[in-house]
Design a protein around this motif. Structure first.
Motif, short mmCIF file in Angstrom:
data_model
loop_
_atom_site.label_atom_id
_atom_site.label_comp_id
_atom_site.label_asym_id
_atom_site.label_seq_id
_atom_site.Cartn_x
_atom_site.Cartn_y
_atom_site.Cartn_z
N GLY A 170 -74.73 -19.62 45.44
CA GLY A 170 -73.61 -20.28 46.31
C GLY A 170 -73.37 -19.46 47.46
O GLY A 170 -73.37 -19.96 48.65
N LEU A 171 -72.88 -18.15 47.30
CA LEU A 171 -72.33 -17.31 48.43
C LEU A 171 -73.71 -17.06 49.08
O LEU A 171 -73.60 -16.82 50.39
CB LEU A 171 -71.92 -16.10 47.81
N LYS A 173 -76.13 -18.94 50.22
CA LYS A 173 -76.27 -19.96 51.20
C LYS A 173 -75.09 -19.94 52.23
O LYS A 173 -75.14 -20.21 53.14
CB LYS A 173 -76.21 -21.22 50.57
N GLU A 174 -73.93 -19.45 51.76
CA GLU A 174 -72.63 -19.63 52.52
C GLU A 174 -72.90 -18.67 53.66
O GLU A 174 -72.26 -18.94 54.68
CB GLU A 174 -71.48 -19.28 51.59
N VAL A 175 -73.37 -17.44 53.50
CA VAL A 175 -73.25 -16.23 54.31
C VAL A 175 -74.69 -16.06 55.13
O VAL A 175 -74.70 -15.03 55.74
CB VAL A 175 -72.64 -14.97 53.62
#
Length: 252
Positions: A170-171, A173-175
């Motif tokens: 998830g992270l 994709k986020e960053v």
């Protein structure tokens, strides 16, 4: 010759012993300036001297209870002040805490295991984000236990490590818009660590080694090598991935 991590700054949580210590040493040898956090295993003189000889800079070492939000926030402010920002964060804090079946486990112990492995990863990442430069690297040290469920009495530990894989994806994709990569390491049986010194019997070790095709236990350097690759530009197009380090005991 240019070093892989030349002019980079790296923070390794739980960096005073075992896998974290070896990652810090290899990063320093590759040109990075180093900060570590520790709780029960403060950096010893040999470690400090080796880091400072390799980097020409003082080691930044901060004592930290990694599940205490206020302490984490203060520690990261100190580290940012001393390093002037971060390029690499290695979330290495973690532990089994205590073997217990789910039927016998108290809710307090369950929450302690989750805090030790998952909350510590969230808190470090959360308070590092303002200081990580674009193009940075985040590496989460999970475990083969998160894939295979671990041995008896370690279900909570396995669950917390499995959650780290989802956090990593998830992270990532986020960053990604900031060109920051996020990957996980999943070590198998790694000797010379507090984990196995505390929780693994001689018979359990014998049985485990019999299942490893390479016919040996891993050592912290076996984990530090893949960590170095993930921290460098050699892996610039790799994100959201788990690197398995287990001598062939498990294939993805």
């Amino acid at each position: 010759m240019t070093q892989l991590l030349e002019n980079k700054t790296a923070l390794i949580t739980g960096g005073g012993v075992g896998i974290g210590r070896e990652i810090a040493l290899q990063f320093a040898d590759s040109g990075a300036r180093i900060a570590v956090t520790y709780r029960t295993h403060a950096p010893d003189d040999d470690f400090v001297n080796r880091i400072e000889a390799a980097t020409g800079s003082p080691l930044v070492a901060v004592g930290l209870e990694a599940t205490d939000e206020g302490a984490v926030q203060a520690a990261f402010a100190t580290i940012n002040r001393d390093l002037g920002g971060l390029d690499i964060l290695v979330n290495n804090v973690g532990g089994l805490v205590q073997r217990s079946s789910i039927g016998e486990m108290s809710f307090e112990l369950w929450r302690t295991v989750m805090a030790t492995n998952l909350d510590s990863t969230f808190l470090a990442t959360h308070y590092a984000m303002p200081f990580i430069r674009d193009g940075g690297r985040i590496i989460n040290v999970a475990s083969l236990a998160g894939i295979n469920g671990a041995h008896s009495g370690a279900t909570a530990y396995a669950a917390s490590k499995a959650a780290m894989f989802g956090f990593t994806r998830g992270l990532a994709k986020e960053v990604a818009p900031r060109n920051i990569t996020v990957n996980a390491l999943a070590p198998g049986f790694i000797e010379a660590t507090p984990f196995h010194d505390t929780f693994t019997t001689a018979e359990s070790k014998r049985v485990t080694l019999s299942t490893i095709p390479l016919q040996r236990a891993g050592i912290p350097a076996d984990v530090a090598g893949p960590a170095l690759w993930l921290a460098s530009e050699l892996s610039a197009f790799v994100t959201g991935t788990t690197v398995n380090i287990n001598g062939g005991a498990y294939f993805a």
